[in-house]
Design a protein around this motif. Structure first.
Motif, short mmCIF file in Angstrom:
data_model
loop_
_atom_site.label_atom_id
_atom_site.label_comp_id
_atom_site.label_asym_id
_atom_site.label_seq_id
_atom_site.Cartn_x
_atom_site.Cartn_y
_atom_site.Cartn_z
N UNK A 66 45.05 5.82 -13.06
CA UNK A 66 44.77 4.70 -13.95
C UNK A 66 43.70 3.77 -13.36
N UNK A 67 43.78 3.57 -12.04
CA UNK A 67 42.74 2.78 -11.36
C UNK A 67 41.40 3.52 -11.44
N UNK A 68 41.41 4.83 -11.16
CA UNK A 68 40.17 5.61 -11.17
C UNK A 68 39.51 5.58 -12.54
N UNK A 69 40.33 5.61 -13.59
CA UNK A 69 39.79 5.60 -14.95
C UNK A 69 38.98 4.34 -15.23
N UNK A 70 39.36 3.23 -14.60
CA UNK A 70 38.62 1.97 -14.78
C UNK A 70 37.19 2.09 -14.26
N UNK A 124 36.12 7.57 -12.98
CA UNK A 124 36.29 8.63 -12.00
C UNK A 124 37.49 9.52 -12.32
N UNK A 125 37.42 10.77 -11.88
CA UNK A 125 38.54 11.68 -11.92
C UNK A 125 38.99 11.98 -10.50
N UNK A 126 40.28 12.25 -10.33
CA UNK A 126 40.85 12.56 -9.03
C UNK A 126 41.17 14.04 -8.94
N UNK A 127 40.84 14.65 -7.82
CA UNK A 127 41.16 16.06 -7.60
C UNK A 127 42.06 16.18 -6.39
N UNK A 182 53.39 19.41 -9.66
CA UNK A 182 53.00 18.03 -9.34
C UNK A 182 51.95 17.52 -10.31
N UNK A 183 50.94 18.34 -10.59
CA UNK A 183 49.88 17.93 -11.51
C UNK A 183 50.42 17.69 -12.92
N UNK A 184 51.32 18.56 -13.37
CA UNK A 184 51.91 18.39 -14.69
C UNK A 184 52.74 17.10 -14.76
N UNK A 185 53.42 16.80 -13.66
CA UNK A 185 54.25 15.60 -13.60
C UNK A 185 53.39 14.33 -13.69
N UNK A 205 44.81 12.50 -17.95
CA UNK A 205 43.65 13.34 -18.25
C UNK A 205 42.63 13.41 -17.12
N UNK A 206 42.66 12.45 -16.20
CA UNK A 206 41.66 12.44 -15.12
C UNK A 206 42.24 12.87 -13.78
N UNK A 207 43.25 13.76 -13.82
CA UNK A 207 43.73 14.40 -12.60
C UNK A 207 43.40 15.89 -12.69
#
Length: 349
Positions: free
Chosen positions: A164-168, A171-174, A193-196, A200-202
């Motif tokens: 949520x911070x990255x979206x501001x 950015x996307x997180x990998x 973990x990713x599904x949990x 959209x930006x993970x």
């Protein structure tokens, strides 16, 4: 027909930092690594950029605007762009466990935010046309295994807040799949973990050296894909295993590291054992680098996914003596060029 100019070919800066330090070899300066990257050349082709570790001694996570501009100028002076950034989310660098106390999880998110601020400013300057922010869970598999369900939920909650911070900042997180990170140490566990996280930006950062160990079930034997009696000479079985692995993880993959692995684990300094990175020319390498990169870069029908505009070589925990040799980087660049020739494309720029 025009030669492929995408994906762009990047080198990684963090091999100069990761696994180095007082209990290992001294770090290699960013300036040195940039010079080695910029000087590499194969048949007139050079690296297009480098991916950056946003932590001392390479770059202060609390850099001022002037410091960020200096970093941009440093790249531009060598005709290089900056790509993906590694956020220093670990306790020793100002972060904290993604499944730790509230304070530790807040520190994790704060480090991601600082990396995103730097990333956006580099984009605004014009030196960073593409790339993600790389994260991991900053905790070991044994700690995670004490309560997999609850700990996965905590990690996902931390990742959600970070997303949520990255979206501001656009950015996307990998999340990088390494066998040394809890909740990410097996391929099914990683997907869970990713599904949990449910943002959209993970996404997933696939590294060919690390993901090879997923096939063997290191640290997660119940998720092993290759048979127990597997022999490395059995190339067809290995390819079938890679097909299974990449079919599951490719839809999540938003950042990609080209690498080689000899089928073993390795750690240096304070870094836990993970998939060993080998030289591109290592005779013990178990991967056909160019062919096996295709399992990640093409879908099950052989169509290019084009989900990222650059790929990066990862030579994490290479000895300093090896990193200081120009031949190392020319051989790596040659391997990267082969990947682009087989799995790249052309775009007008």
């Amino acid at each position: 027909m025009q030669e492929n100019n995408f994906p762009k070919l990047h080198n990684a800066s963090w091999p100069g930092v990761v696994g180095k330090g007082p209990d290992s070899e001294p770090p290699v300066s960013l300036d040195t690594l940039i010079d080695l990257t910029a000087n590499a050349e194969v048949d007139g082709v050079k690296f297009d950029g480098f991916d950056l570790f946003v932590s001392d001694p390479h770059m202060d996570i609390d850099s001022t605007d002037d410091g960020i501009k200096r970093m941009a100028d440093k790249a531009s002076a060598k005709n290089l762009e900056i790509g993906s950034l590694v956020a220093p989310v670990w306790a020793g660098t100002g972060g904290g466990s993604a499944m730790g106390t509230k304070a530790e999880r807040d520190q994790f998110v704060t480090q991601v935010k600082k990396a995103c601020i730097i990333g956006k400013k580099l984009r605004d300057i014009g030196v960073r046309p593409h790339g993600i922010i790389r994260i991991d869970s900053s905790v070991d598999p044994a700690s995670w295994a004490a309560d997999p369900v609850a700990n996965t939920k905590l990690i996902a909650q931390t990742f959600r807040e970070a997303c949520d911070v990255a979206a501001d900042y656009g950015e996307s997180l990998a999340a990088e799949g390494e066998i040394c990170w809890g909740g990410m140490h097996g391929w099914k566990t990683m997907i869970n973990t990713l599904e949990e996280v449910d943002r959209p930006n993970i996404g997933f950062q696939a590294d060919m050296a690390h993901t090879l160990l997923y096939l063997l079930g290191y640290n997660k034997p119940d998720e092993r894909i290759l048979p127990e009696d597997f022999k490395w000479e059995d190339r067809e079985t290995l390819k079938e295993g890679l097909k299974t692995l990449t079919a599951a993880l490719r839809p999540w993959t938003i950042d990609f590291h080209v690498a080689q692995n000899d089928g073993t684990v390795f750690g240096a300094g304070s870094h836990d054992k993970t998939g060993r990175h080998c030289l591109a020319s290592d005779p013990n390498g178990k991967l056909d680098i160019a062919e096996d990169a295709g399992f990640w870069l093409r879908d099950e029908n052989g169509i290019l996914t084009k989900k990222f505009k650059h790929i990066c070589w990862d030579g994490c925990m290479f000895p300093n003596e090896v990193m200081m040799q120009p031949k190392t980087w020319n051989d790596i660049l040659a391997a990267m060029i082969k990947v682009r020739k087989q799995h790249g494309w052309y775009e007008a720029e």
